[in-house]
Design an enzyme around this catalytic site. Sequence first.
Site, PDB file in Angstrom:
ATOM      1  N   SER A 148      48.984   8.275  41.541  1.00 11.70           N
ATOM      2  CA  SER A 148      48.956   9.027  42.628  1.00 11.70           C
ATOM      3  C   SER A 148      48.567  10.645  42.575  1.00 11.70           C
ATOM      4  O   SER A 148      49.083  11.315  43.176  1.00 11.70           O
ATOM      5  CB  SER A 148      50.284   8.862  43.507  1.00 11.70           C
ATOM      6  OG  SER A 148      50.042   8.699  44.810  1.00 11.70           O
ATOM      7  N   LYS A 197      45.227   6.510  49.205  1.00 11.11           N
ATOM      8  CA  LYS A 197      44.452   6.366  47.755  1.00 11.11           C
ATOM      9  C   LYS A 197      43.886   4.863  47.523  1.00 11.11           C
ATOM     10  O   LYS A 197      42.834   4.726  46.781  1.00 11.11           O
ATOM     11  CB  LYS A 197      45.096   6.757  46.649  1.00 11.11           C
ATOM     12  CG  LYS A 197      45.475   8.333  46.756  1.00 11.11           C
ATOM     13  CD  LYS A 197      46.156   8.889  45.512  1.00 11.11           C
ATOM     14  CE  LYS A 197      46.490  10.307  45.612  1.00 11.11           C
ATOM     15  NZ  LYS A 197      47.776  10.615  46.423  1.00 11.11           N
ATOM     16  N   SER A 254      50.346   8.261  50.352  1.00 13.92           N
ATOM     17  CA  SER A 254      49.270   7.880  49.409  1.00 13.92           C
ATOM     18  C   SER A 254      48.692   6.508  49.205  1.00 13.92           C
ATOM     19  O   SER A 254      47.943   6.054  48.362  1.00 13.92           O
ATOM     20  CB  SER A 254      49.755   8.316  47.919  1.00 13.92           C
ATOM     21  OG  SER A 254      49.976   9.611  47.926  1.00 13.92           O
TER      22      SER A 254
END
Length: 361
Positions: A191, A137, A134
């Site tokens: 997340s 992101k 993640s």
Amino acid sequence: MHLRNRTAVNRFLQLLGFVVVSAALVAPGVHAQDRKKASVKKSQVSASSATVKRAVAPRKVAAAAKPVRVSARTSKAATRVAFVPAKPSFGQMAGLHEINDPLDLKSSVALVIDQDTHEVLLSKNDQAVLPIASLTKLMTGMIISQAKLPMDEPITITQDDVDTEKGSRSRLNVGTTLTRGEMLHLALMSSENRAAHALGRTYPGGLDVFVAQMNAKAKLLGMTGTRYVEPTGLSSRNQSSARDLATLVNVAHGDPLLRELSTSPGYEVAVGQRTLQYNNTNGLVKNPTWDIGLQKTGYISEAGRCLVMQTQVAGRKLIMVFLDSAGKFSRLGDAERVRHWVETLPSSLTAPLQARAGNHG
């Protein structure tokens, strides 16, 4: 009379013999039952011994057994569930955890840079290209923020946003509508995978154009070892190096929106009649002893536990990157170890201190 007596005696002796023979025939059966009872006792003792041996068996052996989940209704009702061993990370398979460093970090990849001077304070396998989970992101957020799209525009979660690769969970059910700003907040702070995917899917031109923009931005920033295939990080094909990620953190830190949303300790969103509370995936943002300007965490089995941060330690602005950490909380522990180490250093660092910190790149 004599013959009669003899006949009676013979019959008596025959009868007596029958009784003796019967007793002899019955006796083995009795002994057999006794032996059977003894055998049962022995087997019970053996079973107990086996139980004790299993209890003290190595953990590796115990892990191979299928765990039993006890039903909440009754302790007698037990359901067996399949045991799925954890997959080794790419870093583990590459042997990166065998590289030692003076700080005994649990992350197989680490990089600490002075943001102002660009001086490398600590380096460990910093050019290794690994899945970044993640941490992806952060680039997703940068593309959205720099596109200057309306943050109050409503976005609805669709079936296309549901993760089919990892089967990850989400509290944003299909049909949930939030603003683009809310989706971005959840993606960076907690997340949220469906939120991140929806941001990419609703980008002008669609998901393919969005991913192309992610890769174009990485190339523009000089992130030569980085590749993106989707906006969430659930795919292990999203890969980068600590060097590239330090570059990304440095640029992202210059965006006020990314700084604010990524370091938000918590956030509430209204979903229908419900209010959902989300929290930051990085516990250090709530720690008053830390001054964090930007951060992002990440985890999939192929990547291990990951963390990137911009923070101030001992009056210095630092960029920290930790990839492929072995334990659930060890990435935070590594950040603490680095902070304590930096706090003991003189204000001016020299090249030997970098080597002392463990330059295994």
